[in-house]
Scaffold this active site. Sequence first.
Site, PDB file in Angstrom:
ATOM      1  CB  CYS A 130      49.656  33.987  55.171  1.00 51.93           C
ATOM      2  SG  CYS A 130      48.830  32.486  55.016  1.00 51.93           S
ATOM      3  CB  CYS A 133      51.245  31.209  53.192  1.00 55.31           C
ATOM      4  SG  CYS A 133      49.460  32.032  53.112  1.00 55.31           S
ATOM      5  CG  ASP A 134      54.935  32.375  53.881  1.00 55.11           C
ATOM      6  OD1 ASP A 134      54.851  32.009  52.732  1.00 55.11           O
ATOM      7  OD2 ASP A 134      54.593  33.804  53.781  1.00 55.11           O
TER       8      ASP A 134
HETATM    9  C1  LIG Z   1      53.240  37.603  51.236  1.00 52.11           C
HETATM   10  C2  LIG Z   1      52.091  36.673  51.071  1.00 52.11           C
HETATM   11  C3  LIG Z   1      52.188  35.220  50.779  1.00 52.11           C
HETATM   12  C4  LIG Z   1      51.047  34.410  50.733  1.00 52.11           C
HETATM   13  N1  LIG Z   1      51.391  33.057  50.354  1.00 52.11           N
HETATM   14  C5  LIG Z   1      50.453  32.406  50.164  1.00 52.11           C
HETATM   15  C6  LIG Z   1      50.780  30.859  49.822  1.00 52.11           C
HETATM   16  O1  LIG Z   1      51.566  30.596  50.100  1.00 52.11           O
HETATM   17  N2  LIG Z   1      49.573  30.053  49.604  1.00 52.11           N
HETATM   18  C7  LIG Z   1      48.386  30.765  49.477  1.00 52.11           C
HETATM   19  O2  LIG Z   1      47.319  30.099  49.142  1.00 52.11           O
HETATM   20  N3  LIG Z   1      47.936  32.018  49.724  1.00 52.11           N
HETATM   21  C8  LIG Z   1      49.118  32.775  50.205  1.00 52.11           C
HETATM   22  N4  LIG Z   1      48.810  34.202  50.226  1.00 52.11           N
HETATM   23  C9  LIG Z   1      47.460  34.539  50.110  1.00 52.11           C
HETATM   24  C10 LIG Z   1      46.997  34.722  48.838  1.00 52.11           C
HETATM   25  O3  LIG Z   1      47.830  35.187  47.832  1.00 52.11           O
HETATM   26  C11 LIG Z   1      45.561  35.550  48.549  1.00 52.11           C
HETATM   27  O4  LIG Z   1      44.577  34.729  49.345  1.00 52.11           O
HETATM   28  C12 LIG Z   1      45.164  35.491  47.064  1.00 52.11           C
HETATM   29  O5  LIG Z   1      45.872  36.333  46.515  1.00 52.11           O
HETATM   30  C13 LIG Z   1      43.584  36.242  46.837  1.00 52.11           C
HETATM   31  O6  LIG Z   1      43.597  36.507  45.799  1.00 52.11           O
HETATM   32  P1  LIG Z   1      42.473  37.312  45.026  1.00 52.11           P
HETATM   33  O7  LIG Z   1      42.438  37.335  43.880  1.00 52.11           O
HETATM   34  O8  LIG Z   1      41.055  37.166  46.090  1.00 52.11           O
HETATM   35  O9  LIG Z   1      43.091  38.945  45.644  1.00 52.11           O
HETATM   36  P2  LIG Z   1      44.326  39.524  45.472  1.00 52.11           P
HETATM   37  O10 LIG Z   1      45.357  38.686  45.074  1.00 52.11           O
HETATM   38  O11 LIG Z   1      44.600  40.481  46.524  1.00 52.11           O
HETATM   39  O12 LIG Z   1      44.157  40.230  44.058  1.00 52.11           O
HETATM   40  C14 LIG Z   1      43.345  41.577  43.844  1.00 52.11           C
HETATM   41  C15 LIG Z   1      43.667  42.478  43.013  1.00 52.11           C
HETATM   42  O13 LIG Z   1      42.888  43.430  42.928  1.00 52.11           O
HETATM   43  C16 LIG Z   1      43.773  44.778  42.506  1.00 52.11           C
HETATM   44  N5  LIG Z   1      42.787  45.846  43.086  1.00 52.11           N
HETATM   45  C17 LIG Z   1      42.251  46.198  44.060  1.00 52.11           C
HETATM   46  N6  LIG Z   1      41.347  47.274  44.023  1.00 52.11           N
HETATM   47  C18 LIG Z   1      41.467  47.550  42.759  1.00 52.11           C
HETATM   48  C19 LIG Z   1      40.926  48.894  42.113  1.00 52.11           C
HETATM   49  N7  LIG Z   1      40.271  49.596  42.749  1.00 52.11           N
HETATM   50  N8  LIG Z   1      40.850  48.707  40.790  1.00 52.11           N
HETATM   51  C20 LIG Z   1      41.840  47.825  39.971  1.00 52.11           C
HETATM   52  N9  LIG Z   1      42.496  46.842  40.697  1.00 52.11           N
HETATM   53  C21 LIG Z   1      42.189  46.609  42.014  1.00 52.11           C
HETATM   54  C22 LIG Z   1      44.673  44.655  43.394  1.00 52.11           C
HETATM   55  O14 LIG Z   1      45.752  45.369  43.119  1.00 52.11           O
HETATM   56  C23 LIG Z   1      45.115  43.106  43.583  1.00 52.11           C
HETATM   57  O15 LIG Z   1      46.148  42.909  42.438  1.00 52.11           O
HETATM   58  C24 LIG Z   1      49.942  34.979  50.527  1.00 52.11           C
HETATM   59  C25 LIG Z   1      49.596  36.442  50.748  1.00 52.11           C
HETATM   60  C26 LIG Z   1      50.849  37.286  51.063  1.00 52.11           C
HETATM   61  C27 LIG Z   1      50.372  38.539  51.208  1.00 52.11           C
END
Ligand SMILES: Cc1cc2nc3c(=O)[nH]c(=O)nc-3n(C[C@H](O)[C@H](O)[C@H](O)COP(=O)(O)OP(=O)(O)OC[C@H]3O[C@@H](n4cnc5c(N)ncnc54)[C@H](O)[C@@H]3O)c2cc1C
Length: 300
Positions: A130, A133-134
């Site tokens: 990303c 982000c980074d």
């Molecule tokens: C390395 C990295 C750095 C990042 N840095 C930034 C940043 O600096 N700033 C920023 O704004 N964004 C950043 N992002 C992006 C940000 O983390 C995501 O946009 C955000 O986490 C999305 O949130 P979410 O809750 O939709 O999904 P997620 O964070 O993906 O959470 C979804 C969760 O659902 C769980 N899950 C999935 N399927 C199932 C299932 N069947 N049963 C039970 N649990 C399940 C997964 O294990 C996961 O923990 C970064 C992403 C990465 C990978």
Amino acid sequence: MTDILVIGAGPAGLTAALYARRGEKEVTVVEKGAFGGQMTFSPRIENYPGFESVSGTELADAMVGQVLAQGASLEPDEIKSIEKTEGGFRAVGEFGSYEAKTVIIAAGAKHRQLGVEGENRFTGEGISYCAVCDGAFYKGKRVAVIGGGNSALQEAVLLSEGCERVTLVQNLDYFTGEQKLVDTLKTKPNVDFITGTVVTEFLGETDLTGIRISGKDGERVLEVDGVFVAIGLVPQNGFASGLVSLDKWGYVPSGENTLTDCEGVFVAGDCRSKGIRQIATAVADGATAALAAIRYIDGM
Ligand SMILES: Cc1cc2nc3c(=O)[nH]c(=O)nc-3n(C[C@H](O)[C@H](O)[C@H](O)COP(=O)(O)OP(=O)(O)OC[C@H]3O[C@@H](n4cnc5c(N)ncnc54)[C@H](O)[C@@H]3O)c2cc1C
């Protein structure tokens, strides 16, 4: 039967749980991996309001702690399938099954990995998925962007504004993203293009120092300080495919109202069809989805 079942404990799911508890609903959050979701892979987050710089695990711990203090129930389990029942929904996990009046799908998405040597070791420490982000961490440094679609090209445009050198590495002989973006990149003196070439290894002892690449002219090492892998996202919605429609990429189609085509099921965060996938937008979806679920339950 709980009021609201949240699947996924990333920022979207945890915010949904927080708002559900503030609305005095019983809520269970099921998480298959790390509580906190994708942000737990990020050593530094500098674009989430209220924190000048915070590690992903610190931010995750703060969100989890707040949700627990409000009385949400957090369950480590992986949901495998979900179905409609007479009074609501039943989700079946690896360790148990969960009955709820409403469901919020907040399962997130995974960045597609290259699957080559060293990738896991350097993820978050030299390898990023990303640039928004980074990118700022690589100001004045040499980076490679892997991929050739619109995401990779847009990341390269963004990075070219602050990095000393940006090298695009694409496996095909051509770019699959918009020609306009390719043309923009061609005008930039600090951008190079390597096509018909794949990454075979990430190199370095403690810090990433380069990548081994292999193309028509054989193998060589490209020295870089950071690598941005932009070869697509994989939404984690497979378990819900029998209940709600998914679009051709596997996302749950929905607008900002977080409604799905199944009444009583809402979708929040990266797993929803949307333009910007960030913590701030996931948190916004989580709040909206919980308030919609509360309204739905109160009208039952
Ligand atoms: C390395 C990295 C750095 C990042 N840095 C930034 C940043 O600096 N700033 C920023 O704004 N964004 C950043 N992002 C992006 C940000 O983390 C995501 O946009 C955000 O986490 C999305 O949130 P979410 O809750 O939709 O999904 P997620 O964070 O993906 O959470 C979804 C969760 O659902 C769980 N899950 C999935 N399927 C199932 C299932 N069947 N049963 C039970 N649990 C399940 C997964 O294990 C996961 O923990 C970064 C992403 C990465 C990978």
